[in-house]
Design a protein around this motif. Structure first.
Motif: not given
Length: 247
Positions: A16-22, A53-65, A75-77
Motif C-alpha cells: 500500500i502506498q500513502i501520501i504523506q507530508s511532515p 491521511n487515510g492510513a488505517v482505512g488503506l491498511f485495512m483494505s486488503p483484509k476485507t471486501n 480538508p488538507r488531510l
C-alpha cells in the motif's frame, strides 16, 4: 498528484502506498497496529473516524471486501487520503468524508455500520497544555475539535447491534475509555497493551468493544513489544510491517 511538501511512503507487507507530508501529518505505528488489530468481516460497512491521511482505512483494505469510509475534519488531510485512495486504485472500495465526525450520521445512517475504527486525539486540553504550534498536528494529537466521549458516542451511534468498535489510545486513559464505552452501550471485549521495549511501560492500548454486547468476558491478550534489546523490530512486529523472508 503530489504537492510540494509531500512524499509517497509504502507499507511493504500490504503493498500500500500513502501520501504523506511532515508539515501536516504522517501516520505512525498506531495506525498500523489499529488496522492489524481490527477483525473485519469479508463484507459490510466499515467506518474509520479521525481518518487523518487515510492510513488505517488503506491498511485495512486488503483484509476485507467491505466498503470503507474515512471521516476526517481537516480538508488538507482528507484530500491527501482521497489521493492515496486513487494512487492505490481503491476508489471502488474506499472513500473519504471531509466533515466533523459528530455530524457523520447525517451522511451514514445510524445503526448501519459493521465496524468502526478510530485513532483519536490522545491528549486532553487544559489551560496549561503544551500544544503543537502546527495547527494540523495539534488537532490530530489534542482534544481540540473532538474528545473521547464524542468519539465513543459517535462509534456507538453508527454501529449495528453487535457491531464492533476498535480504538488505539494511551494506556493512562484505559479506565476512562472503558467507562465511556460502557456508558455508550459498548462492552470492552479484547484488550492488548503495546510496549516500546521489554521492561518499559506500555505506550499504547488497543481495545475492541461490542455494541450491546453481554457484560463481562473481557480478554487481555498477550503484550505486544515493538523493539528488541538491539532496537530492531521484534519478530511479531516484522510480520506486521514487512513481507516474510520466504514470501
Amino acid at each position: 498528484m503530489l504537492k510540494a511538501d509531500e512524499r509517497i511512503d509504502q507499507l511493504f507487507r500490504l503493498d500500500i502506498q500513502i501520501i504523506q507530508s511532515p508539515s501536516v501529518f504522517s501516520y505512525s505505528m498506531d495506525a498500523v497496529l489499529l488496522a492489524d488489530f481490527a477483525q473485519l468481516p469479508k463484507r459490510g460497512l466499515i467506518v474509520d473516524l479521525c481518518a487523518g491521511n487515510g492510513a488505517v482505512g488503506l491498511f485495512m483494505s486488503p483484509k476485507t471486501n467491505g466498503q470503507i469510509v474515512g471521516v476526517e475534519l481537516q480538508p488538507r488531510l482528507a484530500d491527501m487520503a482521497q489521493r492515496s485512495i486513487e494512487l492505490n486504485a481503491l476508489t471502488e472500495q474506499l472513500r473519504v468524508l471531509n466533515m466533523d465526525l459528530k455530524d457523520v450520521t447525517t451522511v451514514i445512517k445510524k445503526d448501519s455500520v459493521d465496524i468502526v475504527t478510530c485513532n483519536p486525539p490522545y491528549f486532553k486540553v487544559a489551560p496549561n497544555s503544551q500544544k503543537n504550534p502546527n495547527e494540523h498536528l495539534a488537532l490530530a494529537r489534542h482534544e481540540i475539535a473532538t474528545d473521547l466521549r464524542t468519539v465513543v458516542q459517535t462509534m456507538s451511534g453508527l454501529l449495528k447491534m453487535n457491531g464492533k468498535g476498535y480504538l488505539v489510545h494511551r494506556p493512562e486513559r484505559f479506565l476512562e475509555i472503558c467507562d465511556e464505552l460502557r456508558a455508550a452501550r459498548m462492552e470492552p471485549k479484547r484488550v492488548r497493551f503495546v510496549y516500546p521495549k521489554a521492561g518499559k511501560e506500555a505506550s499504547m492500548v488497543l481495545i475492541e468493544a461490542v455494541k450491546d454486547g453481554k457484560k463481562g468476558g473481557l480478554r487481555m491478550l498477550p503484550e505486544l513489544t515493538i523493539y528488541d534489546e538491539n532496537s530492531d523490530y521484534t519478530p511479531e512486529m516484522r510480520t506486521k510491517l514487512f513481507m516474510a523472508e520466504d514470501d
